[in-house]
Design an enzyme around this catalytic site. Structure first.
Site, PDB file in Angstrom:
ATOM      1  N   HIS A 199       0.840  -1.206   0.000  1.00 21.00           N
ATOM      2  CA  HIS A 199       0.000   0.000   0.000  1.00 21.00           C
ATOM      3  C   HIS A 199       0.877   1.259   0.000  1.00 21.00           C
ATOM      4  O   HIS A 199       0.589   2.241  -0.687  1.00 21.00           O
ATOM      5  CB  HIS A 199      -0.870   0.065   1.260  1.00 21.00           C
ATOM      6  CG  HIS A 199      -1.862  -1.031   1.392  1.00 21.00           C
ATOM      7  ND1 HIS A 199      -1.772  -1.999   2.349  1.00 21.00           N
ATOM      8  CD2 HIS A 199      -2.997  -1.295   0.695  1.00 21.00           C
ATOM      9  CE1 HIS A 199      -2.791  -2.822   2.253  1.00 21.00           C
ATOM     10  NE2 HIS A 199      -3.552  -2.429   1.247  1.00 21.00           N
ATOM     11  N   GLN A 226     -17.881  -6.472  -1.111  1.00 18.95           N
ATOM     12  CA  GLN A 226     -16.981  -7.197  -2.022  1.00 18.95           C
ATOM     13  C   GLN A 226     -16.494  -8.514  -1.424  1.00 18.95           C
ATOM     14  O   GLN A 226     -15.689  -9.207  -2.038  1.00 18.95           O
ATOM     15  CB  GLN A 226     -15.811  -6.325  -2.464  1.00 18.95           C
ATOM     16  CG  GLN A 226     -14.755  -6.040  -1.407  1.00 18.95           C
ATOM     17  CD  GLN A 226     -13.672  -5.105  -1.928  1.00 18.95           C
ATOM     18  OE1 GLN A 226     -13.903  -3.912  -2.118  1.00 18.95           O
ATOM     19  NE2 GLN A 226     -12.495  -5.642  -2.194  1.00 18.95           N
TER      20      GLN A 226
HETATM   21  O1  PAF Z   1      -7.769  -3.501  -3.432  1.00 18.60           O
HETATM   22  C1  PAF Z   1      -8.463  -3.173  -2.451  1.00 18.60           C
HETATM   23  O2  PAF Z   1      -7.956  -2.987  -1.333  1.00 18.60           O
HETATM   24  C2  PAF Z   1      -9.962  -2.997  -2.616  1.00 18.60           C
HETATM   25  O3  PAF Z   1     -10.473  -3.914  -3.516  1.00 18.60           O
HETATM   26  C3  PAF Z   1     -10.363  -1.560  -2.997  1.00 18.60           C
HETATM   27  C4  PAF Z   1      -9.817  -1.164  -4.354  1.00 18.60           C
HETATM   28  C5  PAF Z   1      -9.857  -0.589  -1.944  1.00 18.60           C
HETATM   29  C6  PAF Z   1     -11.884  -1.457  -3.048  1.00 18.60           C
HETATM   30  O4  PAF Z   1     -12.459  -1.762  -1.838  1.00 18.60           O
END
Ligand code: PAF
Length: 283
Positions: A34, A58
């Site tokens: 990140h 998700q």
């Molecule tokens: O890759 C991620 O951490 C997630 O899929 C995102 C892009 C933040 C969407 O929730």
């Protein structure tokens, strides 16, 4: 660093940022992968916005959402140290208030690979990413190549819906033993962690064969599978060699492609990928 919990506050704070604005959407529990996105955003923009939101829609399995690691105080420290300008940490109710009814769906490229094995996952990703891009209105947004399909889907979404943002991909960050950084790595048992680098080793074995002249799609997938089969703790979900644009499985001779896999190790699901392409293809 300004921290906003509501969309109204975020919009007000965003209006004071200098252009261009870079945006890094995350689900928190930040690691060096990140932070590579954050550093790129900082290098390439006058201001950087990061969101931390564990997006419930998700997750295809409730237990995966429940055990998703979180450490907001630590995330905040890392972002402050990195010099991020604005952090958005909305609640689930802020993002999905009662009466929320819209789903953003990208066809075909979401129905294979991760989409095939995690029903509904990409609708959750594309819906939240659309919302976040509308809320933050960045000039550029940054996504990791570790989630290769996600980056391809987001690029399609942004092009199809004419969202005025440039999507930039950042290379996967790996541990010294090759394991791709992921928030889920912390869930591995010591024994699971010890075998986890096999995933990248399997991809590299096929990639090395391709670089050495092996061009047959079935053979390349088999080389990766043979390496994975060495570790009985690894339960393979899929090994794919797919077209980089359509994500359809390749057959016969492979000039370029996305070699990806998903596997379970002691109840933890990990994904990884490498690209098969010559330097000529990437320029
Ligand atoms: O890759 C991620 O951490 C997630 O899929 C995102 C892009 C933040 C969407 O929730």
């Amino acid at each position: 660093m300004v921290v906003c919990e509501t969309i109204a506050d975020l919009r007000a704070a965003r209006a004071n940022l200098p252009a261009p604005v870079g945006f890094v959407p995350t689900m928190g529990y930040l690691h060096a992968g990140h932070m590579a996105l954050v550093h790129r955003a900082k290098q390439e923009n006058a201001a950087t916005v990061v969101s931390i939101f564990v997006n419930p829609i998700q997750f295809d399995r409730a237990e995966d959402l429940a055990r998703y690691p979180r450490d907001l105080p630590r995330d905040m420290r890392l972002l402050e140290e990195a010099g991020v300008d604005l952090v958005f940490i909305p609640s689930v109710e802020e993002m999905y208030p009662a009466g929320f009814r819209t789903v953003v769906h990208v066809r075909e490229i979401t129905e294979v690979l991760e989409g095939k094995h995690r029903p509904g996952h990409f609708d959750g990703v594309t819906t939240v990413v659309t919302k976040l891009l509308n809320i933050v209105q960045p000039d550029r947004a940054y996504f990791g190549q570790k989630d290769a399909q996600q980056a391809i889907v987001v690029k399609q979404l942004v092009a199809d819906l004419n969202i005025p943002v440039e999507i930039r991909e950042v290379a996967t960050v790996r541990e010294p033993d090759g394991l791709a950084l992921s928030s889920r790595n912390v869930l591995l048992s010591p024994a699971g962690r010890a075998v986890a680098p096999t995933l990248y080793r399997a991809l590299r074995a096929a990639q090395t064969a391709w670089q050495g002249g092996e061009r047959d799609a079935d053979r390349l997938r088999a080389i990766a599978r043979e390496e994975l089969a060495q570790e009985p703790r690894i339960e393979v979900e899929y090994v794919s060699l797919a077209d980089l644009e359509t994500l359809q499985e390749l057959e016969g001779e492979v000039r370029r492609g996305l070699l990806s896999l998903a596997a379970w190790i002691d109840g933890v699901r990990l994904i990884d990928n490498v690209r098969l392409e010559s330097i000529q293809d990437t320029t």
